[in-house]
Enzyme design. Structure first.
Site, PDB file in Angstrom:
ATOM      1  N   HIS A  99       3.174  -7.104   1.665  1.00  0.00           N
ATOM      2  CA  HIS A  99       3.857  -5.806   1.728  1.00  0.00           C
ATOM      3  C   HIS A  99       5.344  -6.022   1.429  1.00  0.00           C
ATOM      4  CE1 HIS A  99       5.361  -1.988   3.152  1.00  0.00           C
ATOM      5  NE2 HIS A  99       4.121  -1.540   3.139  1.00  0.00           N
ATOM      6  N   GLU A 148       2.084  -0.549  -4.678  1.00  0.00           N
ATOM      7  CA  GLU A 148       3.024   0.200  -3.848  1.00  0.00           C
ATOM      8  C   GLU A 148       4.446   0.048  -4.390  1.00  0.00           C
ATOM      9  OE1 GLU A 148       1.363   0.898   0.381  1.00  0.00           O
ATOM     10  OE2 GLU A 148       2.622  -0.873   0.370  1.00  0.00           O
TER      11      GLU A 148
HETATM   12  P1  PGA Z   1       4.244   5.400   3.446  1.00  0.00           P
HETATM   13  O1  PGA Z   1       4.010   3.817   3.542  1.00  0.00           O
HETATM   14  O2  PGA Z   1       2.895   6.041   3.339  1.00  0.00           O
HETATM   15  O3  PGA Z   1       4.944   5.740   4.745  1.00  0.00           O
HETATM   16  O4  PGA Z   1       5.077   5.645   2.248  1.00  0.00           O
HETATM   17  C1  PGA Z   1       3.066   3.187   2.723  1.00  0.00           C
HETATM   18  C2  PGA Z   1       3.067   1.713   2.972  1.00  0.00           C
HETATM   19  O5  PGA Z   1       4.140   1.117   3.095  1.00  0.00           O
HETATM   20  O6  PGA Z   1       2.001   1.081   3.072  1.00  0.00           O
END
Ligand code: PGA
Length: 225
Positions: A99, A148
């Site tokens: 992440h 992401e």
């Molecule tokens: P968010 O986070 O849905 O709050 O944008 C997504 C993530 O970081 O997995």
């Protein structure tokens, strides 16, 4: 099959975890659970709540699987503060790795993340490996990835379904990953646009997964795909 992954990050007290389950179980009680057969719903709480989330999932017969948000790059041993993959096997089937918050705040690099994936695979767990763009290196043995873009996380500015689809298609072509999810400001309002467009195998949800009403709406909206 679509993945709905809840990443709670470093949020909630034990009481708040119980409240979340009390609310969500009422919703699940109103529908025939067969309606949700097309979904794989994975809850990723902080480590310390894995036993509690497992217990509440069983007590209320909820169709949840569990994931951890991190894992040690080492096995069992003298690594103060770490939780190793073997310990997770009692609670979780999945582990989020790579992440951007771990890469940025904890300086985790590709080599370190690769070691985590090895530990995960050696214990029969599955990594949900986060990539920030199409160029991010995906280690061998990863079967689930999540695209992401950093700017979309927690910002309320989600990527467009068209762009997410393009990046995800590219990632699938160049790597061995079967399932690639989208994450970044997913909401009850935009979830359908990601699942309807094709190529996107599910979503990774931060903020909206903390609120039972919103998470439930996401589940219902996703259940038709
Ligand atoms: P968010 O986070 O849905 O709050 O944008 C997504 C993530 O970081 O997995």
């Amino acid at each position: 099959m679509k993945y709905i992954v809840a990443n709670w990050k470093s949020n909630k007290t034990a009481d708040e975890v119980e409240e979340w389950f009390d609310k969500i179980r009422v919703e699940f009680g109103k529908i025939n659970s067969a309606k949700l057969n097309s979904l794989k719903i994975i809850i990723c709480p902080p480590y310390v709540y894995l036993p509690l989330v497992k217990k509440l999932t069983i007590d209320f017969s909820l169709p949840f699987e569990l994931g951890a948000q991190d894992v040690s790059p080492f096995g069992m041993g003298a690594y103060t503060g770490e939780v190793c993959a073997k310990m997770l096997t009692d609670f979780a089937k999945y582990v989020i790795v790579g992440h951007s918050e771990r890469r940025n705040y904890f300086h985790e690099d590709d080599k370190f993340l690769g070691e985590k994936v090895k530990q995960i695979n050696s214990m029969g767990l599955e990594a949900i490996f986060c990539i920030q763009d199409a160029e991010t290196i995906v280690p061998e043995g990863v079967t689930i990835a999540a695209y992401e873009p950093v700017w979309a996380i927690g910002s309320g500015k989600a990527d467009t379904p068209e762009n997410a689809k393009q990046v995800i298609s590219f990632v699938k072509q160049k790597s061995h990953v079967d399932n690639v999810l989208y994450g970044g400001s997913v909401t009850p309002e935009n979830i359908k646009s990601y699942l309807a467009i094709g190529q996107i195998d599910g979503v990774l949800i931060g903020g909206a997964s903390l609120v039972p009403e919103k998470f439930w709406e996401i589940i219902i909206n996703a259940s038709i795909y």
